[in-house]
Write a protein that holds these residues in place. Structure first.
Motif, PDB file in Angstrom:
ATOM      1  N   THR A 100       1.120  -9.580  -1.455  1.00 34.18           N
ATOM      2  CA  THR A 100       1.625  -8.247  -2.041  1.00 34.18           C
ATOM      3  C   THR A 100       1.006  -7.272  -1.477  1.00 34.18           C
ATOM      4  OG1 THR A 100       0.028  -8.417  -3.911  1.00 34.18           O
ATOM      5  CG2 THR A 100       2.156  -9.492  -4.196  1.00 34.18           C
ATOM      6  N   ALA A 101       1.860  -6.204  -1.762  1.00 39.38           N
ATOM      7  CA  ALA A 101       1.261  -4.794  -1.129  1.00 39.38           C
ATOM      8  C   ALA A 101       2.098  -3.608  -1.651  1.00 39.38           C
ATOM      9  CB  ALA A 101       1.479  -4.657   0.538  1.00 39.38           C
ATOM     10  N   GLU A 102       1.406  -2.485  -1.775  1.00 35.42           N
ATOM     11  CA  GLU A 102       1.978  -1.265  -2.155  1.00 35.42           C
ATOM     12  C   GLU A 102       1.809  -0.303  -1.111  1.00 35.42           C
ATOM     13  OE1 GLU A 102       0.713   0.313  -5.767  1.00 35.42           O
ATOM     14  OE2 GLU A 102       1.426  -1.647  -6.873  1.00 35.42           O
ATOM     15  N   PRO A 103       2.686  -0.317  -0.162  1.00 35.89           N
ATOM     16  CA  PRO A 103       2.551   0.902   1.172  1.00 35.89           C
ATOM     17  C   PRO A 103       2.736   2.269   0.631  1.00 35.89           C
ATOM     18  CG  PRO A 103       4.711  -0.111   1.135  1.00 35.89           C
ATOM     19  CD  PRO A 103       3.914  -0.859   0.278  1.00 35.89           C
ATOM     20  N   LYS A 104       1.984   3.125   1.209  1.00 37.16           N
ATOM     21  CA  LYS A 104       2.166   4.571   1.007  1.00 37.16           C
ATOM     22  C   LYS A 104       3.431   5.180   1.569  1.00 37.16           C
ATOM     23  CE  LYS A 104      -2.847   5.227   1.564  1.00 37.16           C
ATOM     24  NZ  LYS A 104      -3.979   5.849   2.206  1.00 37.16           N
ATOM     25  N   LEU A 105       3.886   6.184   0.767  1.00 39.60           N
ATOM     26  CA  LEU A 105       5.156   6.703   1.172  1.00 39.60           C
ATOM     27  C   LEU A 105       4.730   7.933   2.047  1.00 39.60           C
ATOM     28  CD1 LEU A 105       8.450   6.842   0.781  1.00 39.60           C
ATOM     29  CD2 LEU A 105       7.949   8.184  -1.278  1.00 39.60           C
ATOM     30  N   ILE A 106       5.454   7.909   3.336  1.00 40.60           N
ATOM     31  CA  ILE A 106       5.182   9.030   4.203  1.00 40.60           C
ATOM     32  C   ILE A 106       5.977  10.206   3.862  1.00 40.60           C
ATOM     33  CG2 ILE A 106       5.064   9.596   6.814  1.00 40.60           C
ATOM     34  CD1 ILE A 106       3.021   7.505   6.077  1.00 40.60           C
TER      35      ILE A 106
END
Length: 610
Positions: A591-597
């Protein structure tokens, strides 16, 4: 009669209860209405065996349209109009209207945006400021192709007798404008032309305003209004002859062929010129400025004559002889370096191309047909095409011979896809047998990236061996023209990645936000460099990536990244400091929660790629 009228009335009421009404507008990105636009409202779901309905309307003077008696269901609306193109959303996707119409509903507020096509006007002069006529003008922009950002021709025109040019129907964006005086590179048709000292300096290909490459060029910014005063002053310099002969490598006889020339110092550009040969059979004489080049040749030879009848048997005129009329295609490649002198005496030997044999296998020994069947890939095709697109060719599709094992069952096996690593692609197609084996002939000399399509989500490419050597992290190099054995092994244990995208306020990202995963060390053999892109699937910002190759990655999310760049390593490496590190193991579900650019960060980087 009364019974008939009553039946028609009830039928009409029933129809009205099952239909609805759609009201909307077509507008320019600048807000003005687009009149006389053709609106197509396409149904996206229907019962099996039926075509979905398509409703067509024309907009009025205020850009509005009304569609009545539209069956309830899900729809996608698009518009067409001469002088306009469908506008793109900030994330690069096409701007369309999607909605669901309920029975008896009037669905209002459907808005379709279109972008006007504009023109670029300019002049071409020589170094002395005099107009140059009949100069080829190319409009180029950065696009993502075959795993990297490269310059792509989008349109062209020629300058007139006053040196003026006009490029029409141009989409909004950033472009390079290139002027190329092809007369200075023309083939010496007679083979007897001798240029004196005063005729050796010629106009050279020039980027606006007066540069030999993109580093010194100025990009033209196209918006919603016509662009004027693009003035190009052409450079001037020495060009040298590159002379030789094209021969059939089998017979040694001279053959005519189209010669295409690529600049090896700038592999991101498409082929910038090509010639069809001189007046002498097999002869070519190109004029090139100093630099390193690749010459690619393609020749279509007449089909071989039909075999003679066996001894003692006369042909029967009444029975036509079936003859394969397909031409024989031979190709060749030659690398040359032009210094400060003419090059003569070159010989380009063309051959039918390399032969590749190989097999697709599953790690652990599972039968290929069984694996694809259990993966849910059961298309109508009985075998899978193997498509090979050349890297340094630009010589167009080439259909090679092939042999296959007998097909078994309706399973479609993956196409092997080899894409261009330099220049434009050429291609060869063939069929894989039911046991995964294949044999392909007619592969042109080039360098290739490798992919399978479709690749089941329950697998990833674990190994690619060429002649027994592992090349999973390198290109398939066939530039020598030699063939060999290509073995591809799939692993049935890919990783899976789930996650959610949230903004800096903790709110879920909107649907269609693009999630991008890219490897820390790109795979050279992969046409996409290992980059994976997927939109969020719902208003909760969720996403799922199956079939991931185990390894070390970066992951980030973009709302405004153009489609031309979002897969390019050159673009993504600018965001590694803002991305999240990710490690995937074989068979793992992570699982991952990528940052929003942010939009501002994306625009700052994309501005560096005109």
């Amino acid at each position: 009669m009364r019974l008939l009228l009553t039946s028609l009335l009830f039928a009409s009421l029933a129809s009205a209860q099952n239909t609805g009404r759609i009201e909307g507008r077509v507008v320019s990105v600048t807000g003005e209405p687009v009149r006389k636009a053709t609106v197509r409202i396409n149904g996206t779901s229907t019962e099996r065996g039926q075509q979905p309905p398509v409703y067509v309307e024309i907009t009025g003077s205020d850009g509005s349209f009304i569609a009545e008696n539209v069956a309830a269901g899900r729809y996608v609306a698009q518009a067409q109009r001469s002088g306009f193109t469908t506008a793109q959303q900030p994330n690069g996707s096409v701007n369309i209207a999607q909605f669901t119409l309920a029975a008896g509903e009037t669905h209002r507020g459907v808005e379709i945006k279109m972008a006007p096509l504009v023109a670029i006007n300019g002049t071409v002069t020589d170094i002395d400021g005099e107009p140059v006529s009949n100069v080829q003008i190319r409009l180029m922009r950065w696009t993502f192709q075959q795993g990297r950002i490269r310059l792509q021709n989008t349109s062209g025109a020629n300058s007139d007798d006053r040196g003026q040019f006009r490029l029409t129907n141009v989409n909004a964006g950033h472009y390079y404008v290139v002027a190329d005086d092809m007369s200075g590179r023309a083939v010496n048709q007679g083979g007897n032309e001798i240029r004196g000292r005063s005729a050796q300096d010629q106009n050279l290909a020039t980027y606006y305003p007066s540069s030999g490459d993109t580093k010194g060029a100025v990009a033209v910014d196209v918006g919603t209004t016509e662009v004027t005063n693009v003035a190009i002053r052409m450079r001037r310099g020495r060009m040298f002859s590159v002379k030789g002969t094209i021969v059939d490598g089998t017979t040694g006889a001279p053959v005519q062929g189209q010669v295409q020339v690529f600049d090896r110092a700038d592999p991101s550009t498409n082929p910038n010129f090509n010639f069809s040969g001189g007046g002498t059979p097999g002869a070519f004489d190109l004029r090139l400025p100093p630099g390193d080049y690749t010459l690619m040749v393609r020749s279509n030879l007449p089909p071989p004559p039909p075999p003679p009848p066996p001894p003692g048997i006369s042909p029967t005129p009444s029975v036509p002889v079936q003859v394969n009329q397909a031409p024989r295609i031979i190709t060749g490649r030659l690398d040359v370096s032009v210094g400060n002198a003419d090059i003569t005496g070159l010989t380009m030997r063309l051959t039918p191309g390399a032969e590749i044999t190989g097999r697709i296998t599953i790690e652990g020994g599972m039968d290929l047909a069984t694996f694809f069947q259990t993966s849910g890939i059961q298309q109508a095709n009985r075998t899978g095409a193997i498509a090979i697109n050349g890297a340094a060719g630009g010589i167009g599709p080439v259909i090679g011979g092939f042999t296959t094992a007998a097909p078994a069952g309706p399973q479609q096996f993956s196409r092997i896809v080899l894409n261009a690593a330099e220049g434009q692609p050429n291609g060869v197609t063939g069929n894989a047998g039911a046991d995964g084996t294949f044999r392909i002939t007619g592969v042109a000399p080039s360098k290739y990236t490798i992919a399978l399509a479709p690749l089941p989500p329950a697998a990833y490419i674990k190994s690619i061996r060429w002649g027994g050597q592992e090349i999973i992290n390198s290109l398939l190099d066939l530039s020598s023209g030699s063939g060999g054995t290509l073995d591809i092994m799939l692993s049935p244990k890919p990783a899976t990645l789930n996650g959610t995208v949230r903004d800096s306020q903790g709110q879920a990202a909107p649907p269609r936000t693009m999630v991008v995963v890219w490897p820390r060390t790109p795979r050279a053999s992969d046409g996409n460099g290992g980059v994976v892109v997927i939109p969020t699937r719902d208003d909760q910002g969720g996403f799922t990536l199956a079939g991931m190759v185990p390894g070390e990655y970066y992951i980030a999310a973009f709302m405004n990244a153009p489609q031309d760049f979002i897969r390019a390593p050159e673009f993504l490496t600018r965001f590694t400091q803002n991305a999240t590190s990710l490690s995937l193991r074989e068979g793992e579900t992570a699982t991952a929660e990528p940052k929003l650019i942010s939009k501002e960060a994306v625009e700052k980087v994309t501005a560096q790629f005109p």
